[in-house]
Scaffold this motif. Structure first.
Motif, short mmCIF file in Angstrom:
data_model
loop_
_atom_site.label_atom_id
_atom_site.label_comp_id
_atom_site.label_asym_id
_atom_site.label_seq_id
_atom_site.Cartn_x
_atom_site.Cartn_y
_atom_site.Cartn_z
N GLU A 2 0.82 -1.20 0.00
CA GLU A 2 0.00 0.00 0.00
C GLU A 2 0.85 1.25 0.00
OE1 GLU A 2 -3.57 2.07 2.67
OE2 GLU A 2 -2.67 0.15 3.27
N SER A 3 1.99 1.20 0.76
CA SER A 3 2.88 2.34 0.82
C SER A 3 3.50 2.62 -0.55
CB SER A 3 3.99 2.06 1.85
OG SER A 3 4.92 3.12 1.87
N GLY A 4 3.87 1.55 -1.25
CA GLY A 4 4.46 1.74 -2.58
C GLY A 4 3.47 2.34 -3.56
N LEU A 6 0.95 4.30 -2.81
CA LEU A 6 0.73 5.69 -2.44
C LEU A 6 1.88 6.57 -2.92
CD1 LEU A 6 -0.94 7.79 -0.96
CD2 LEU A 6 0.24 7.16 1.16
N VAL A 7 3.11 6.09 -2.73
CA VAL A 7 4.27 6.87 -3.19
C VAL A 7 4.22 7.03 -4.71
CG1 VAL A 7 6.79 6.85 -3.40
CG2 VAL A 7 5.71 6.22 -1.23
N SER A 8 3.85 5.96 -5.42
CA SER A 8 3.77 6.04 -6.88
C SER A 8 2.72 7.05 -7.32
CB SER A 8 3.45 4.66 -7.46
OG SER A 8 4.46 3.73 -7.13
N ARG A 44 2.80 11.98 3.85
CA ARG A 44 3.56 10.74 3.79
C ARG A 44 4.86 10.84 4.57
NH1 ARG A 44 3.90 5.50 3.99
NH2 ARG A 44 5.78 4.68 2.96
N HIS A 47 4.05 11.84 9.58
CA HIS A 47 2.78 11.18 9.93
C HIS A 47 1.92 12.08 10.82
CE1 HIS A 47 3.80 7.36 8.13
NE2 HIS A 47 5.02 7.44 8.67
N ALA A 50 -0.98 13.91 9.10
CA ALA A 50 -2.03 13.13 8.44
C ALA A 50 -3.42 13.75 8.61
CB ALA A 50 -2.01 11.69 8.97
N HIS A 167 -6.25 -7.37 -2.28
CA HIS A 167 -6.17 -5.97 -1.81
C HIS A 167 -6.98 -5.08 -2.75
CE1 HIS A 167 -2.99 -7.30 0.90
NE2 HIS A 167 -2.37 -7.87 -0.14
N ILE A 170 -6.56 -1.26 -2.53
CA ILE A 170 -5.32 -0.77 -3.12
C ILE A 170 -5.44 -0.69 -4.65
CG2 ILE A 170 -2.87 -1.27 -3.41
CD1 ILE A 170 -2.87 -2.56 -0.67
N GLU A 173 -7.42 2.30 -5.43
CA GLU A 173 -6.59 3.50 -5.24
C GLU A 173 -5.61 3.68 -6.39
OE1 GLU A 173 -3.64 5.40 -1.79
OE2 GLU A 173 -4.42 3.37 -1.61
#
Length: 644
Positions: A2-4, A6-8, A44, A47, A50, A167, A170, A173
């Motif tokens: 999920e973090s990857g 979001l960063v993308s 990001r 935190h 947020a 997921h 995700i 998203e």
């Protein structure tokens, strides 16, 4: 994972903002996108921020939607909504800040949904008033949003029915990454022409997906529970089968229809193709002869005919216009009764033709024939004649229906062609009349100028000289009155004669401009006086002639005078002339005739006299007609409409 994702996404939005800023420096769209990406990146990296990001990010999204496609808020209402969005977002951020470390999802989700609806309504309203270039940019964004929504819905349903993908949120998203791509694609000239076809296909596919999902949600609700593992596999496979069937339906339908046509019609096109082909060619503005020939060829091929012909109807005649195979031109005389009968007849065979059009059967002995009248509405415009060899297959009711419908379409086409021809003829006539009117006006102006110069010259050389001499004699008589009264009285007597000469000079001049007798007594008396002065013996006949407007009387008088002068010059010494005046059907008519030598009107051009008469009558709405032949005299006739 999920973090990857979001960063993308943050990187993708940031890159899109940079591209938009580089391509459209004068637009605020790039800075808005960069602001949204920077806000997400701050959340990001830190935190603790947020709550602020979750509260303000929907407000930035609302600002973006309100400003599409270039980012400008063009009305006070949009600026107010955007400001209200930031205020609400700040309030949500403060509320979430107080709830740390836990962030309740209900409030931000509700705000984001409300902002999304408001933004979508704003985009729809902007699309209605946008230019074509702005609409194309909005369509790119709409395509991205449609695909993202479709992916989100499909992943959610598959997660419920098949526990896949693991997921789903995700995936949904990640699908939003298409939005910045749509914004960038909308600014590209190279991609401008792709969006329409792409959006049509996407909407169709999304609608199909929604239909399949709705059906299977109904299935799940019918079960009353979440499907078990074995049932999930069955549902997924059936969903795939339903989607594949829907996608393949149209091409399969087309191919199967073609196969059925080959089986039923033996490899020839279905009869309806004749009608479709004729309508298609008609819409392409194909010339009439070519259109009818293509129709005859298509009809012959489709119905397995020996020949197909189209005949055109004109008053009293039927003429073969086109035929397949080609035949020489032919014409058949028809009476008014036959024409009326043909117009009322439907599709008929050789027995009917033998009674009403026996000449049409020449060369068709034993052939199976059909003829269909081409009408519109009730007027006979032509015939469609088709036949098959002797012993061939009889025509079916379906063949007759096709022939009837085809004759109706051809009738409409021929009627439109005739209307076009009549309109063109009217335009040509109006153009000819306009040119004649322009030339006539030029001649009238030139004649008016010449007449003014003539009057001026006559006044100077005639009446003016008389008046000058009178003035001199009057002064001389005044001087002699005291010294020599007898001589003064003699001079006064001379003045009386000179005065009479001056008056006669003025009368003669006025007679050439507008005859006093015409003004006082009207046409009959003025023409009678003109007849007495004519070179040829002339009698004047009149029937119920009264007084008319001066311009009408002048036009008739001078035309008759011109005609009498021409007769005196060209008719011959022994000729006689006549002038006739009468009123008929709301018009004043005149005729000047002589029994002289005449002339050939086909080889003799219009003289200046005839041109002058045409101009005079044309100025008052009249017409002129000249009839003559060698040895048969000449007749000049005119008519002027008059109102009583």
């Amino acid at each position: 994972m999920e973090s990857g994702v979001l960063v993308s996404l943050i990187g993708l939005w940031a890159a899109a903002g940079v591209v938009l800023l580089a391509r459209k420096r004068q637009e605020p769209l790039g800075p808005i996108v960069l602001a949204g990406a920077a806000l997400a990146a701050a959340g990001r990296l830190w935190h603790g921020a947020a709550p602020v990001v979750v509260g303000l990010e929907p407000a930035v999204g609302l600002h973006l939607l309100l400003g599409l496609p270039e980012g400008r808020l063009r009305s006070r209402a949009r600026k107010g909504v955007a400001a209200a969005g930031y205020v609400i977002g700040a309030g949500v951020a403060v509320y979430l800040w107080t709830q740390r470390p836990d962030i309740p999802p209900a409030a931000p989700i509700a705000v984001a949904a409300g902002f999304g609806v408001a933004g979508a309504m704003a985009v729809a309203a902007r699309y209605e008033r946008a230019t074509e270039a702005d609409r194309r940019r909005l369509r790119w964004f709409g395509w991205a949003a449609t695909v993202a929504a479709g992916v989100a819905v499909a992943s959610g349903v598959l997660r419920v029915l098949a526990s896949w993908p693991p997921h789903a949120p995700i995936v949904a998203e990640a699908a939003t990454g298409l939005s910045p791509l749509g914004l960038v694609a909308g600014t590209s000239n190279r991609l401008a022409g792709w969006v329409d076809r792409l959006l049509v296909s996407t909407i169709s596919l999304a609608g199909l997906t929604a239909l399949v999902v709705a059906v299977y949600i109904g299935v799940v609700l019918g079960l009353g529970r979440v499907p078990r593992q074995s049932e999930r596999t069955l549902l997924v496979l059936s969903m795939v089968a339903a989607a594949a069937a829907a996608v393949l339906y149209l091409p399969a339908h087309t191919r199967l229809s073609n196969l059925a046509g080959r089986i039923v019609y033996g490899g020839r096109p279905p009869p309806e193709d004749v009608l479709r082909a004729f309508g298609t060619r008609q819409s392409r503005s194909v010339p009439l002869d070519e259109l009818l020939l293509q129709m005859a060829e298509s009809l012959r091929k489709t119905l397995h005919l020996a020949s197909a012909e189209v005949w055109g109807a004109s008053p009293g005649t039927l003429e073969r216009m086109v035929s397949d195979p080609e035949r020489e031109d032919a014409a058949l005389p028809i009476s008014g009764a036959e024409e009326s009968t043909l117009a009322r007849a439907g599709v008929s065979g050789p027995a009917w033709a033998k009674v009403w059009l026996p000449d049409l059967l020449e060369g068709r002995d034993g052939r199976i024939m059909r003829l269909a009248p081409i009408t519109h509405p009730g007027e006979l415009l032509g015939l469609i004649v088709i036949d098959r060899p002797p012993g061939g297959e009889a025509f079916s009711a379906e063949d007759d229906r096709i022939l009837t419908e085809l004759a109706r379409q051809v009738g409409l086409t021929l009627h439109n062609v005739r209307l076009d021809s009549a309109l063109q003829a009217s335009l040509d006539e109006v153009r000819r009349q306009a040119e004649a009117l322009q030339a006539s006006r030029g001649r009238i102006v030139a004649a008016g100028n010449a007449e003014r110069r003539r009057i001026e010259r006559n006044l100077h050389d005639g009446a003016q000289q008389h008046l000058v001499a009178l003035a001199v004699k009057v002064r001389l008589a005044r001087q002699l009155f005291e010294r020599d009264p007898d001589k003064a009285r003699g001079l006064m007597e001379e003045l009386g004669g000179d005065l009479e000469d001056a008056l006669q000079e003025l009368r003669d001049l006025a007679h050439g401009i507008y005859p006093p007798l015409l003004a006082d007594k009207g046409l009959p008396e003025a023409l009678a006086a003109a007849a007495r002065r004519s070179i040829l013996p002339t009698d004047v006949r009149r029937h119920g002639i009264g007084r008319y407007p001066p311009e009408v009387e002048a036009a008739v008088y001078f035309c008759c005078l011109e005609a009498l002068q021409n007769a005196g010059k060209h008719a011959g010494e022994r000729a006689r002339a006549s002038v006739r005046l009468w009123e008929e059907a709301g018009g004043l008519l005149f005729e000047v005739a002589d029994d002289g030598v005449g002339f050939d009107t086909r080889h003799t051009g219009a003289s200046a006299g005839f041109t002058n008469m045409n101009d005079r009558l044309g100025a008052v709405g009249g017409t002129l007609r000249v009839e003559s032949a060698p040895g048969r005299g000449t007749k000049v006739a005119g008519a002027i409409p008059v109102a009583r």
